[in-house]
Design a protein around this motif. Structure first.
Motif, PDB file in Angstrom:
ATOM      1  N   ALA A 199      -1.765   5.172 -11.239  1.00  0.00           N
ATOM      2  CA  ALA A 199      -0.374   5.040 -11.695  1.00  0.00           C
ATOM      3  C   ALA A 199      -0.096   3.613 -12.172  1.00  0.00           C
ATOM      4  CB  ALA A 199       0.590   5.447 -10.586  1.00  0.00           C
ATOM      5  N   HIS A 210      -5.428   9.034  -1.990  1.00  0.00           N
ATOM      6  CA  HIS A 210      -4.031   8.671  -2.251  1.00  0.00           C
ATOM      7  C   HIS A 210      -3.879   7.265  -2.821  1.00  0.00           C
ATOM      8  CE1 HIS A 210      -2.465  12.306  -0.551  1.00  0.00           C
ATOM      9  NE2 HIS A 210      -3.102  12.109   0.587  1.00  0.00           N
ATOM     10  N   ILE A 211      -4.566   6.300  -2.244  1.00  0.00           N
ATOM     11  CA  ILE A 211      -4.430   4.920  -2.730  1.00  0.00           C
ATOM     12  C   ILE A 211      -4.956   4.798  -4.159  1.00  0.00           C
ATOM     13  CG2 ILE A 211      -6.606   3.988  -1.805  1.00  0.00           C
ATOM     14  CD1 ILE A 211      -3.345   2.101  -1.544  1.00  0.00           C
ATOM     15  N   TYR A 265       0.837  -1.207   0.000  1.00  0.00           N
ATOM     16  CA  TYR A 265       0.000   0.000   0.000  1.00  0.00           C
ATOM     17  C   TYR A 265       0.869   1.253   0.000  1.00  0.00           C
ATOM     18  CZ  TYR A 265      -4.116  -2.858   1.087  1.00  0.00           C
ATOM     19  OH  TYR A 265      -5.124  -3.783   1.051  1.00  0.00           O
ATOM     20  N   ARG A 288      -4.940   7.208  -6.411  1.00  0.00           N
ATOM     21  CA  ARG A 288      -3.913   7.794  -7.282  1.00  0.00           C
ATOM     22  C   ARG A 288      -2.838   6.741  -7.599  1.00  0.00           C
ATOM     23  NH1 ARG A 288      -2.954  12.948  -8.230  1.00  0.00           N
ATOM     24  NH2 ARG A 288      -0.717  12.744  -7.908  1.00  0.00           N
ATOM     25  N   GLY A 289      -2.501   5.924  -6.614  1.00  0.00           N
ATOM     26  CA  GLY A 289      -1.551   4.841  -6.845  1.00  0.00           C
ATOM     27  C   GLY A 289      -2.084   3.815  -7.827  1.00  0.00           C
ATOM     28  N   LEU A 304       2.180   1.780  -3.389  1.00  0.00           N
ATOM     29  CA  LEU A 304       1.145   2.329  -4.269  1.00  0.00           C
ATOM     30  C   LEU A 304       0.971   3.833  -4.046  1.00  0.00           C
ATOM     31  CD1 LEU A 304      -1.718  -0.335  -4.221  1.00  0.00           C
ATOM     32  CD2 LEU A 304      -0.268   0.308  -6.152  1.00  0.00           C
ATOM     33  N   ILE A 305       0.939   4.243  -2.801  1.00  0.00           N
ATOM     34  CA  ILE A 305       0.770   5.664  -2.487  1.00  0.00           C
ATOM     35  C   ILE A 305       1.955   6.467  -3.032  1.00  0.00           C
ATOM     36  CG2 ILE A 305       0.723   7.337  -0.588  1.00  0.00           C
ATOM     37  CD1 ILE A 305      -1.023   5.188   0.928  1.00  0.00           C
ATOM     38  N   GLU A 306       3.178   5.932  -2.876  1.00  0.00           N
ATOM     39  CA  GLU A 306       4.361   6.609  -3.422  1.00  0.00           C
ATOM     40  C   GLU A 306       4.277   6.684  -4.949  1.00  0.00           C
ATOM     41  OE1 GLU A 306       6.873   8.321  -2.026  1.00  0.00           O
ATOM     42  OE2 GLU A 306       5.668   8.044  -0.223  1.00  0.00           O
ATOM     43  N   LEU A 307       3.825   5.621  -5.570  1.00  0.00           N
ATOM     44  CA  LEU A 307       3.674   5.593  -7.020  1.00  0.00           C
ATOM     45  C   LEU A 307       2.662   6.658  -7.469  1.00  0.00           C
ATOM     46  CD1 LEU A 307       4.726   4.024  -9.462  1.00  0.00           C
ATOM     47  CD2 LEU A 307       2.849   2.415  -9.145  1.00  0.00           C
ATOM     48  N   GLY A 308       1.599   6.823  -6.705  1.00  0.00           N
ATOM     49  CA  GLY A 308       0.594   7.837  -7.017  1.00  0.00           C
ATOM     50  C   GLY A 308       1.153   9.241  -6.989  1.00  0.00           C
ATOM     51  N   ARG A 309       2.160   9.452  -6.174  1.00  0.00           N
ATOM     52  CA  ARG A 309       2.786  10.786  -6.094  1.00  0.00           C
ATOM     53  C   ARG A 309       3.586  11.113  -7.342  1.00  0.00           C
ATOM     54  NH1 ARG A 309       3.909   9.638   0.035  1.00  0.00           N
ATOM     55  NH2 ARG A 309       2.083  10.669   0.905  1.00  0.00           N
TER      56      ARG A 309
END
Length: 140
Positions: free
Chosen positions: A83, A76-77, A24, A79-80, A27-32
Motif C-alpha cells: 500500500a 499483513h505487514i 506497524y 500488504r501494508g 501499515l497493517i491498517e493501510l494494507g487492509r
C-alpha cells in the motif's frame, strides 16, 4: 468525501508516532485498504521474487497510458508495504514511475531501519518489480 491518502500524508502521520509499534499498526491498517487482487492473477508470472512472503503484482495499463497496479501478499505487514508503494506509484505513467527515487522516499519514512533485513530486501524487490513493469510498459 475525504481526500485519498498521499505519500506525503503518510509521511506526516508517521512523524506523529514515536513508537514503531504504532507505525506497524498503521501499515497493517493501510494494507487492509488495498484493492482486492483476484486469485486468478496470483500466478507464478505475477509473483515477486526476492520476498520471504508470497507477493504478487499486476499492472493494468489504462487508456491514458497510466499504470494501475494490483498487489497482494500473504503477510499483513507486507500488504501494508505494498500500500505504501502504491502511494508512490499508483496511476502514474511509466516515465513518472521510473523517475521516482523510491529508495530516497522510503528512506524518509525510516522503514529500512525498522524492518528485518529480509523484509527490507523484499521491499526493494517489490520496487524493482514495479519499475520493471513500468519499463515493459514504456517499451511496448
Amino acid at each position: 468525501m475525504t481526500k485519498p491518502l498521499s505519500f506525503d500524508d503518510l509521511q506526516s502521520d508517521f512523524e506523529l508516532f514515536e513508537d514503531w509499534e504504532d507505525k506497524y499498526r498503521m501499515l497493517i491498517e493501510l494494507g487492509r485498504t488495498l484493492e482486492p487482487m483476484p486469485d486468478a492473477l496470483k500466478t507464478d508470472a505475477t509473483r515477486v521474487r526476492g520476498c520471504s512472503s508470497q507477493v504478487w503484482f499486476f499492472a493494468e495499463p489504462r487508456a491514458d497510458g497510466r499504470l494501475h497496479f494490483l498487489g497482494d501478499s500473504d503477510a499483513h505487514i507486507v500488504r501494508g508495504l505494498i500500500a505504501v508503494l502504491f502511494l508512490l506509484f499508483q496511476d502514474r505513467t511509466p516515465d513518472e514511475i521510473l523517475a521516482i527515487d523510491a529508495r530516497g522516499k522510503l528512506g524518509e519514512l525510516g522503514l529500512a531501519g525498522h524492518l528485518s533485513p529480509t523484509r527490507t530486501n523484499g521491499l526493494y524487490s517489490m520496487v524493482g518489480r514495479i519499475q520493471a513493469l513500468a519499463q515493459d510498459a514504456a517499451s511496448a
